[in-house]
Design a protein around this motif. Structure first.
Motif, PDB file in Angstrom:
ATOM      1  N   ILE A   1       1.227  -4.806   8.916  1.00 28.39           N
ATOM      2  CA  ILE A   1       1.599  -4.753  10.335  1.00 28.39           C
ATOM      3  C   ILE A   1       2.619  -5.841  10.661  1.00 28.39           C
ATOM      4  CG2 ILE A   1       0.705  -5.127  12.670  1.00 28.39           C
ATOM      5  CD1 ILE A   1      -1.862  -3.657  11.710  1.00 28.39           C
ATOM      6  N   VAL A   2       2.410  -7.037  10.132  1.00 28.77           N
ATOM      7  CA  VAL A   2       3.355  -8.131  10.387  1.00 28.77           C
ATOM      8  C   VAL A   2       4.734  -7.782   9.827  1.00 28.77           C
ATOM      9  CG1 VAL A   2       3.916 -10.519   9.808  1.00 28.77           C
ATOM     10  CG2 VAL A   2       1.613  -9.936  10.533  1.00 28.77           C
ATOM     11  N   LEU A   3       4.774  -7.276   8.600  1.00 26.95           N
ATOM     12  CA  LEU A   3       6.071  -6.934   8.015  1.00 26.95           C
ATOM     13  C   LEU A   3       6.717  -5.754   8.739  1.00 26.95           C
ATOM     14  CD1 LEU A   3       5.538  -7.434   4.179  1.00 26.95           C
ATOM     15  CD2 LEU A   3       6.642  -8.934   5.823  1.00 26.95           C
ATOM     16  N   ALA A   4       5.923  -4.834   9.267  1.00 25.64           N
ATOM     17  CA  ALA A   4       6.491  -3.724  10.046  1.00 25.64           C
ATOM     18  C   ALA A   4       7.141  -4.246  11.330  1.00 25.64           C
ATOM     19  CB  ALA A   4       5.407  -2.707  10.371  1.00 25.64           C
ATOM     20  N   VAL A   5       6.508  -5.218  11.974  1.00 27.47           N
ATOM     21  CA  VAL A   5       7.100  -5.815  13.179  1.00 27.47           C
ATOM     22  C   VAL A   5       8.394  -6.545  12.832  1.00 27.47           C
ATOM     23  CG1 VAL A   5       6.743  -7.550  14.989  1.00 27.47           C
ATOM     24  CG2 VAL A   5       4.902  -5.967  14.402  1.00 27.47           C
ATOM     25  N   VAL A   6       8.411  -7.241  11.703  1.00 23.92           N
ATOM     26  CA  VAL A   6       9.629  -7.931  11.272  1.00 23.92           C
ATOM     27  C   VAL A   6      10.745  -6.918  11.005  1.00 23.92           C
ATOM     28  CG1 VAL A   6      10.655  -9.325   9.421  1.00 23.92           C
ATOM     29  CG2 VAL A   6       8.424  -9.939  10.356  1.00 23.92           C
ATOM     30  N   ALA A   7      10.414  -5.792  10.378  1.00 20.72           N
ATOM     31  CA  ALA A   7      11.423  -4.762  10.101  1.00 20.72           C
ATOM     32  C   ALA A   7      11.974  -4.167  11.387  1.00 20.72           C
ATOM     33  CB  ALA A   7      10.818  -3.669   9.226  1.00 20.72           C
ATOM     34  N   VAL A   8      11.111  -3.952  12.370  1.00 18.24           N
ATOM     35  CA  VAL A   8      11.572  -3.392  13.640  1.00 18.24           C
ATOM     36  C   VAL A   8      12.453  -4.397  14.377  1.00 18.24           C
ATOM     37  CG1 VAL A   8      10.789  -2.624  15.919  1.00 18.24           C
ATOM     38  CG2 VAL A   8       9.688  -1.748  13.866  1.00 18.24           C
ATOM     39  N   THR A   9      12.085  -5.671  14.339  1.00 21.89           N
ATOM     40  CA  THR A   9      12.915  -6.664  15.024  1.00 21.89           C
ATOM     41  C   THR A   9      14.247  -6.882  14.315  1.00 21.89           C
ATOM     42  OG1 THR A   9      11.826  -8.491  13.864  1.00 21.89           O
ATOM     43  CG2 THR A   9      10.960  -7.895  16.035  1.00 21.89           C
ATOM     44  N   SER A  10      14.316  -6.580  13.020  1.00 24.96           N
ATOM     45  CA  SER A  10      15.596  -6.719  12.327  1.00 24.96           C
ATOM     46  C   SER A  10      16.611  -5.687  12.808  1.00 24.96           C
ATOM     47  CB  SER A  10      15.413  -6.628  10.814  1.00 24.96           C
ATOM     48  OG  SER A  10      15.100  -5.316  10.427  1.00 24.96           O
ATOM     49  N   VAL A  11      16.135  -4.574  13.344  1.00 31.31           N
ATOM     50  CA  VAL A  11      17.057  -3.563  13.880  1.00 31.31           C
ATOM     51  C   VAL A  11      17.870  -4.153  15.036  1.00 31.31           C
ATOM     52  CG1 VAL A  11      17.192  -1.326  15.048  1.00 31.31           C
ATOM     53  CG2 VAL A  11      15.627  -1.642  13.131  1.00 31.31           C
ATOM     54  N   ARG A  12      17.214  -4.937  15.887  1.00 30.50           N
ATOM     55  CA  ARG A  12      17.918  -5.574  17.006  1.00 30.50           C
ATOM     56  C   ARG A  12      18.976  -6.542  16.499  1.00 30.50           C
ATOM     57  NH1 ARG A  12      16.717 -10.353  20.334  1.00 30.50           N
ATOM     58  NH2 ARG A  12      15.243 -10.760  18.682  1.00 30.50           N
ATOM     59  N   ARG A  13      18.656  -7.273  15.447  1.00 33.17           N
ATOM     60  CA  ARG A  13      19.628  -8.214  14.884  1.00 33.17           C
ATOM     61  C   ARG A  13      20.794  -7.480  14.238  1.00 33.17           C
ATOM     62  NH1 ARG A  13      18.735 -13.303  14.634  1.00 33.17           N
ATOM     63  NH2 ARG A  13      19.753 -13.598  12.633  1.00 33.17           N
ATOM     64  N   ILE A  14      20.524  -6.309  13.643  1.00 28.20           N
ATOM     65  CA  ILE A  14      21.597  -5.506  13.051  1.00 28.20           C
ATOM     66  C   ILE A  14      22.553  -5.030  14.142  1.00 28.20           C
ATOM     67  CG2 ILE A  14      22.105  -3.341  11.854  1.00 28.20           C
ATOM     68  CD1 ILE A  14      19.361  -3.718  10.453  1.00 28.20           C
ATOM     69  N   ILE A  15      21.997  -4.543  15.240  1.00 31.25           N
ATOM     70  CA  ILE A  15      22.816  -4.044  16.346  1.00 31.25           C
ATOM     71  C   ILE A  15      23.650  -5.174  16.940  1.00 31.25           C
ATOM     72  CG2 ILE A  15      22.732  -3.080  18.680  1.00 31.25           C
ATOM     73  CD1 ILE A  15      20.289  -1.456  17.705  1.00 31.25           C
ATOM     74  N   ASN A  16      23.031  -6.334  17.162  1.00 32.18           N
ATOM     75  CA  ASN A  16      23.767  -7.475  17.720  1.00 32.18           C
ATOM     76  C   ASN A  16      24.891  -7.926  16.785  1.00 32.18           C
ATOM     77  OD1 ASN A  16      22.227  -7.507  20.016  1.00 32.18           O
ATOM     78  ND2 ASN A  16      20.846  -9.111  19.291  1.00 32.18           N
ATOM     79  N   ALA A  17      24.599  -7.986  15.489  1.00 29.91           N
ATOM     80  CA  ALA A  17      25.630  -8.412  14.533  1.00 29.91           C
ATOM     81  C   ALA A  17      26.775  -7.404  14.495  1.00 29.91           C
ATOM     82  CB  ALA A  17      25.023  -8.584  13.145  1.00 29.91           C
ATOM     83  N   GLY A  18      26.465  -6.124  14.583  1.00 33.21           N
ATOM     84  CA  GLY A  18      27.514  -5.107  14.595  1.00 33.21           C
ATOM     85  C   GLY A  18      28.375  -5.180  15.837  1.00 33.21           C
ATOM     86  N   ARG A  19      27.754  -5.427  16.979  1.00 31.80           N
ATOM     87  CA  ARG A  19      28.518  -5.536  18.223  1.00 31.80           C
ATOM     88  C   ARG A  19      29.407  -6.768  18.247  1.00 31.80           C
ATOM     89  NH1 ARG A  19      23.879  -3.869  22.603  1.00 31.80           N
ATOM     90  NH2 ARG A  19      23.986  -1.631  22.200  1.00 31.80           N
ATOM     91  N   GLU A  20      28.974  -7.841  17.580  1.00 26.98           N
ATOM     92  CA  GLU A  20      29.753  -9.074  17.554  1.00 26.98           C
ATOM     93  C   GLU A  20      30.808  -9.063  16.450  1.00 26.98           C
ATOM     94  OE1 GLU A  20      26.823 -12.113  17.156  1.00 26.98           O
ATOM     95  OE2 GLU A  20      26.002 -11.758  19.161  1.00 26.98           O
ATOM     96  N   GLY A  21      30.874  -7.976  15.682  1.00 28.44           N
ATOM     97  CA  GLY A  21      31.882  -7.871  14.637  1.00 28.44           C
ATOM     98  C   GLY A  21      31.532  -8.577  13.348  1.00 28.44           C
TER      99      GLY A  21
END
Length: 132
Positions: free
Chosen positions: A73-93
């Motif tokens: 469960i902890v690793l699943a939450v970490v994987a889901v939160t990494s999606v937000r970081r992927i989106i932010n990094a993509g938007r920032e170039g």
């Protein structure tokens, strides 16, 4: 512009820093309540799992299932939160950061699913060993 013509560099206080640079940090990683909670939960799940492997009694299998589920469960939450970081990094170039975060997040998601599958297998083993 020569060196003598450049304005002197001044230090900015934390009040003038961008929101991404404020707050407590360990190196480049910002400490947030979610990260602290997940770190404590992962450490607790791993220690409980290690203890359940060492202890030999009738409740060993359900304890292992619980430890595997907690870590999954902890690793699943970490994987889901990494999606937000992927989106932010993509938007920032920051394409390289987005790709590496996606790869690591995907590996973490695979590990989470393996741990949760192990928890299900342990619970099936436990339900099949009951006399009755």
């Amino acid at each position: 512009m020569s060196r003598s013509q450049r304005p002197p560099k001044t230090r900015t206080s934390s009040a003038g820093a961008s929101p991404a640079l404020r707050g407590p940090r360990i190196g480049p990683v910002r400490i947030t309540p979610l990260r602290v909670t997940l770190a404590i939960a992962l450490a607790g799940g791993l220690s409980f799992l290690a203890w359940s492997v060492i202890v030999r009694d009738a409740n060993q299998v359900p304890m292992m299932a619980t430890g595997l589920a907690a870590c999954g469960i902890v690793l699943a939450v970490v994987a889901v939160t990494s999606v937000r970081r992927i989106i932010n990094a993509g938007r920032e170039g920051r394409d390289g950061t987005a790709v590496i975060t996606a790869l690591v997040g995907g590996l973490i998601a695979v590990a989470a699913m393996l741990l949760l599958a192990g928890a299900v297998i342990m619970s099936l083993i436990w339900s099949g060993t009951k006399a009755g």
